[in-house]
Motif scaffolding. Structure first.
Motif, PDB file in Angstrom:
ATOM      1  N   LEU A 150     -83.731   3.311 -46.376  1.00  0.00           N
ATOM      2  CA  LEU A 150     -83.233   2.955 -44.826  1.00  0.00           C
ATOM      3  C   LEU A 150     -83.861   3.554 -43.993  1.00  0.00           C
ATOM      4  O   LEU A 150     -83.902   4.866 -43.897  1.00  0.00           O
ATOM      5  N   ASP A 151     -84.550   2.825 -43.152  1.00  0.00           N
ATOM      6  CA  ASP A 151     -85.344   3.618 -41.968  1.00  0.00           C
ATOM      7  C   ASP A 151     -84.357   3.668 -40.624  1.00  0.00           C
ATOM      8  O   ASP A 151     -83.923   2.445 -40.565  1.00  0.00           O
ATOM      9  N   GLY A 152     -84.528   4.694 -39.884  1.00  0.00           N
ATOM     10  CA  GLY A 152     -83.824   4.434 -38.443  1.00  0.00           C
ATOM     11  C   GLY A 152     -82.123   4.754 -38.753  1.00  0.00           C
ATOM     12  O   GLY A 152     -81.258   4.400 -37.801  1.00  0.00           O
ATOM     13  N   ILE A 153     -81.600   5.533 -39.946  1.00  0.00           N
ATOM     14  CA  ILE A 153     -80.246   5.657 -40.369  1.00  0.00           C
ATOM     15  C   ILE A 153     -79.968   6.658 -39.472  1.00  0.00           C
ATOM     16  O   ILE A 153     -80.625   7.788 -39.172  1.00  0.00           O
ATOM     17  N   ARG A 154     -78.846   6.794 -38.889  1.00  0.00           N
ATOM     18  CA  ARG A 154     -78.227   7.725 -37.664  1.00  0.00           C
ATOM     19  C   ARG A 154     -77.578   8.783 -38.616  1.00  0.00           C
ATOM     20  O   ARG A 154     -77.684   9.899 -37.967  1.00  0.00           O
ATOM     21  N   SER A 155     -76.932   8.710 -39.601  1.00  0.00           N
ATOM     22  CA  SER A 155     -75.976   9.702 -40.224  1.00  0.00           C
ATOM     23  C   SER A 155     -75.808   9.381 -41.764  1.00  0.00           C
ATOM     24  O   SER A 155     -76.263   8.186 -42.371  1.00  0.00           O
ATOM     25  N   ARG A 156     -75.574  10.414 -42.252  1.00  0.00           N
ATOM     26  CA  ARG A 156     -75.417  10.517 -44.000  1.00  0.00           C
ATOM     27  C   ARG A 156     -74.185   9.338 -44.192  1.00  0.00           C
ATOM     28  O   ARG A 156     -74.252   8.803 -45.271  1.00  0.00           O
ATOM     29  N   GLU A 157     -73.288   9.574 -43.258  1.00  0.00           N
ATOM     30  CA  GLU A 157     -72.194   8.744 -43.613  1.00  0.00           C
ATOM     31  C   GLU A 157     -72.639   7.096 -43.815  1.00  0.00           C
ATOM     32  O   GLU A 157     -71.889   6.333 -44.543  1.00  0.00           O
ATOM     33  N   ASP A 158     -73.309   6.751 -42.526  1.00  0.00           N
ATOM     34  CA  ASP A 158     -73.959   5.362 -42.739  1.00  0.00           C
ATOM     35  C   ASP A 158     -74.630   5.111 -43.934  1.00  0.00           C
ATOM     36  O   ASP A 158     -74.524   3.945 -44.517  1.00  0.00           O
ATOM     37  N   ALA A 159     -75.594   6.141 -44.411  1.00  0.00           N
ATOM     38  CA  ALA A 159     -76.268   5.896 -45.700  1.00  0.00           C
ATOM     39  C   ALA A 159     -75.207   5.592 -46.841  1.00  0.00           C
ATOM     40  O   ALA A 159     -75.650   4.860 -47.816  1.00  0.00           O
ATOM     41  N   GLU A 160     -74.191   6.509 -46.792  1.00  0.00           N
ATOM     42  CA  GLU A 160     -73.065   6.368 -47.902  1.00  0.00           C
ATOM     43  C   GLU A 160     -72.455   4.971 -47.811  1.00  0.00           C
ATOM     44  O   GLU A 160     -72.181   4.563 -48.984  1.00  0.00           O
ATOM     45  N   ARG A 161     -72.306   4.607 -46.664  1.00  0.00           N
ATOM     46  CA  ARG A 161     -71.619   3.297 -46.393  1.00  0.00           C
ATOM     47  C   ARG A 161     -72.518   2.113 -46.938  1.00  0.00           C
ATOM     48  O   ARG A 161     -72.062   1.335 -47.780  1.00  0.00           O
ATOM     49  N   VAL A 162     -73.629   2.115 -46.720  1.00  0.00           N
ATOM     50  CA  VAL A 162     -74.631   1.042 -47.413  1.00  0.00           C
ATOM     51  C   VAL A 162     -74.520   1.406 -48.965  1.00  0.00           C
ATOM     52  O   VAL A 162     -74.442   0.189 -49.729  1.00  0.00           O
ATOM     53  N   ALA A 163     -74.581   2.455 -49.447  1.00  0.00           N
ATOM     54  CA  ALA A 163     -74.590   2.708 -50.769  1.00  0.00           C
ATOM     55  C   ALA A 163     -73.404   2.058 -51.434  1.00  0.00           C
ATOM     56  O   ALA A 163     -73.386   1.475 -52.824  1.00  0.00           O
ATOM     57  N   HIS A 177     -71.834   6.604 -56.682  1.00  0.00           N
ATOM     58  CA  HIS A 177     -73.199   7.192 -55.987  1.00  0.00           C
ATOM     59  C   HIS A 177     -72.791   8.455 -56.051  1.00  0.00           C
ATOM     60  O   HIS A 177     -71.709   9.125 -55.743  1.00  0.00           O
ATOM     61  N   LEU A 178     -74.039   9.367 -55.995  1.00  0.00           N
ATOM     62  CA  LEU A 178     -74.037  10.881 -55.777  1.00  0.00           C
ATOM     63  C   LEU A 178     -75.196  11.072 -54.596  1.00  0.00           C
ATOM     64  O   LEU A 178     -76.161  10.487 -55.010  1.00  0.00           O
ATOM     65  N   VAL A 179     -74.802  11.905 -53.653  1.00  0.00           N
ATOM     66  CA  VAL A 179     -76.000  12.393 -52.823  1.00  0.00           C
ATOM     67  C   VAL A 179     -76.548  13.675 -53.630  1.00  0.00           C
ATOM     68  O   VAL A 179     -75.956  14.489 -53.982  1.00  0.00           O
ATOM     69  N   PHE A 180     -77.995  13.504 -53.224  1.00  0.00           N
ATOM     70  CA  PHE A 180     -78.901  14.775 -53.849  1.00  0.00           C
ATOM     71  C   PHE A 180     -78.483  16.089 -53.277  1.00  0.00           C
ATOM     72  O   PHE A 180     -78.327  16.209 -52.332  1.00  0.00           O
ATOM     73  N   GLU A 181     -78.534  17.112 -54.173  1.00  0.00           N
ATOM     74  CA  GLU A 181     -78.101  18.347 -54.099  1.00  0.00           C
ATOM     75  C   GLU A 181     -79.457  19.096 -54.602  1.00  0.00           C
ATOM     76  O   GLU A 181     -79.639  18.942 -55.811  1.00  0.00           O
ATOM     77  N   SER A 182     -79.741  20.333 -54.205  1.00  0.00           N
ATOM     78  CA  SER A 182     -80.843  21.243 -54.687  1.00  0.00           C
ATOM     79  C   SER A 182     -80.463  21.568 -56.006  1.00  0.00           C
ATOM     80  O   SER A 182     -81.346  21.713 -57.102  1.00  0.00           O
TER      81      SER A 182
END
Length: 593
Positions: free
Chosen positions: A245-258, A316-321
């Motif tokens: 996803l290029d040009g995504i404005r926020s993590r919430e938007d990315a998670e919504r797509v996920a 889905h899970l968001v990557f953490e270190s």
């Protein structure tokens, strides 16, 4: 009005001399009768190849260094007239081509009559270059395209990510938007592929790719495409797919797509007449957090996907270190585990399973359950919770399970030889999906029974409730094991997919009631009722019952009162090494005596 023949001939000569291609009229032996200026220009590098002018008297001789077959083609052509060759490509040696000069000639030869030939010579350099460029583009496109789904492949994803990383590098003009990588893996693809065949698996992958593309780019996505290229969906290998996803404005938007992708992929697929449900695990990596290079961000998204799969899949899970640290640790465990199997660092311990007699007594020789342990050279004894999952993920669980099975059978026969009728009457061994799915594994069990002399009826193989209830192929293997005379047990009953109403459908002899029920048996009426119902249904089906995880006298009293046939847990004994088990049995024999 008749035209003047002399004028017509003069017009023809003028055309030949002004034609933008080389034209030559020659005799059948190659002797040049007429040569226009363009032909002279094109052939001159060949006529002066050695620094001396050798003349243009014979076309075959001039072209011999780059087209030696031309003379033979003319001799072999037996028709009275016609095309001898057309568009024959001949490459000039580098020493004959100055800057900007022709590099490739196209030669055509026609027989006019029995005595005359016509040759056409043209500069094909640009045409060849265009063909090579077209071929290069096609090869590059093929190298960046997945052959099955026609989606971009891993290389295309890497190129896209490298561009995005360069755009967000220090010193680059800020755009206010970032990018995200969504890494997806099908939770049940291998099972579907094994059950329905590779052709069905390929058809499923094509449908998954189509559904991913269909789920992208709705109007609700807040994606700024002015400075980027929007969304890229790709298959990066096997049953793995990636969305950038290029040009995504926020993590919430990315998670919504996920979330929308997972919702779309959770719906049934229709494959070769079968309805197939294939859940998906998804890992999301945010570009600004881990965008040092393309491979690293793909790895981070893949690590998050694996964590989602370990958490149960279909999420889905968001990557953490910290995920990367755990992945590094698991990789280390995998390497050490391979060494442990090769160097026989693994060993088996046995937890007693006691009989709960109706008169209140206890049968301490009812059986044992085999459990694997790892004697690590530096860390000491390592419990299975630290390495079983890694073994499953890296494909070692089959070899590990076979080791436990053979070791348990050998120990069981040793106990019989030592103790006779006082030895445990049953040994239980846990099975994995990898073992049951392994071609020829039933024959391997038969071999172990024959090799060790183990009576099949005194071996109990245990499968989890979810494994036994979900897969018809697994149930078929269980029936094959029962045909050998082996006892089968349903482990952890109450935590999986089946229910009391479907218990009769499973090919098992024993139901092991999960510790989550037993642990609350003495404090919760609800759990006591569940245990009672399980025991009664199992008895009505001719099945035996075992209560797992008994830790207190009150829990033992409750399951005994519910007529559960056997019990297992730390209240009776922790898992014991083989010598310690013999001592435990001896102490209880002495106490009963």
């Amino acid at each position: 009005m008749q035209s003047d023949p002399s004028q017509a001939y003069e017009a023809l000569v003028q055309f030949l001399y002004r034609a933008p291609i080389g034209l030559a009229q020659l005799s059948v032996d190659g002797t040049v009768d007429m040569l226009n200026p363009m032909a002279s220009s094109l052939l001159m590098p060949l006529a002066t190849a050695d620094g001396h002018y050798s003349g243009l008297d014979n076309l075959f001789a001039v072209l011999a260094p780059i087209a030696p077959q031309l003379a033979q083609l003319a001799r072999d052509f037996t028709d009275s007239a016609g095309v001898i060759c057309e568009g024959l490509r001949a490459t000039l040696p580098p020493e004959m081509t100055a800057a900007g000069a022709p590099q490739v000639l196209a030669i055509s030869l026609m027989k006019l009559d029995g005595e005359r030939l016509m040759a056409v010579v043209a500069d094909a350099t640009l045409e060849v270059q265009r063909e090579q460029e077209t071929l290069t583009r096609r090869l590059r496109s093929a190298a960046r395209t997945d052959a099955l789904t026609r989606m971009p492949n891993r290389e295309a994803v890497r190129e896209q990510l490298e561009r995005l990383i360069a755009r967000t590098a220090p010193g680059a003009e800020p755009s206010g938007a970032s990018f995200a990588v969504l890494f997806m893996n099908c939770d049940r693809f291998r099972r579907i592929n094994d059950t329905l065949g590779q052709a069905a698996g390929d058809a499923l992958l094509v449908q998954i790719g189509e559904r991913i593309r269909g789920a992208l780019r709705p109007p609700s996505d807040r994606i700024d495409t002015r400075g980027g290229s929007g969304q890229l969906a790709a298959r990066v290998g096997g049953d793995e797919f990636v969305v950038v996803l290029d040009g995504i404005r926020s993590r919430e938007d990315a998670e919504r797509v996920a979330g929308r992708l997972l919702d779309s992929l959770s719906l049934p697929f229709r494959v070769q007449g079968h309805e197939v449900v294939c859940g998906t695990s998804l890992g999301l990596a945010w570009g600004q957090d881990s965008a040092r290079d393309a491979d690293e961000i793909l790895r981070d998204a893949s690590i998050a996907m694996a964590e989602a799969k370990r958490a149960g899949g279909a999420r889905h899970l968001v990557f953490e270190s910290t995920m990367r640290e755990r992945a590094t640790q698991r990789a280390g465990i995998e390497a050490e585990l391979r060494q442990a199997i090769a160097e026989e660092q693994l060993f088996v311990v046995y937890q007693p399973v006691v009989g709960l007699l109706p008169d209140g007594g206890t049968d301490y020789s009812a059986g044992v359950e085999a459990l694997v342990r790892w004697r690590h050279p530096l860390r000491g004894v390592v419990g299975p919770i630290e390495f079983i999952t890694v073994a499953e993920e890296c494909g070692l669980i089959g070899a590990l399970g076979d080791f436990v099975l053979e070791r348990s059978c050998r120990d069981f026969m040793d106990w019989r030889a030592r103790l006779g009728q006082d030895a445990p009457r049953l040994v239980a061994v846990n099975l994995s999906r990898a073992q049951l799915g392994q071609p020829g594994w039933i024959d391997n069990v038969r071999r172990i029974l024959e090799l060790t002399g183990m009576p099949a009826g005194q071996l109990q193989l245990e499968v989890t409730e979810s494994l036994a209830a979900q897969d018809q192929g697994i149930q078929q293997r269980l029936h094959e094991l029962k045909a050998l005379g082996i006892e089968l047990a349903l482990d952890d009953f109450g935590t999986g997919y089946s229910s009391l109403s479907s218990l009769h459908l499973l090919p098992v002899d024993t139901v092991k009631i999960d510790r989550s029920f037993v642990s609350q048996a003495d404090t919760s009426e609800h759990h006591r009722v569940l245990i009672e119902a399980t025991v009664k249904v199992a008895q009505s089906l001719g099945m035996k019952t075992v209560a797992e995880g008994i830790e207190t006298q009150s829990q033992a009293d409750v399951v005994r009162a519910q007529c559960c046939g056997k019990g297992q847990g730390y209240f009776f004994s922790r898992p014991l090494a083989a010598p310690d088990l013999l001592a435990w049995l001896a102490s209880h024999r002495a106490a009963q005596a």
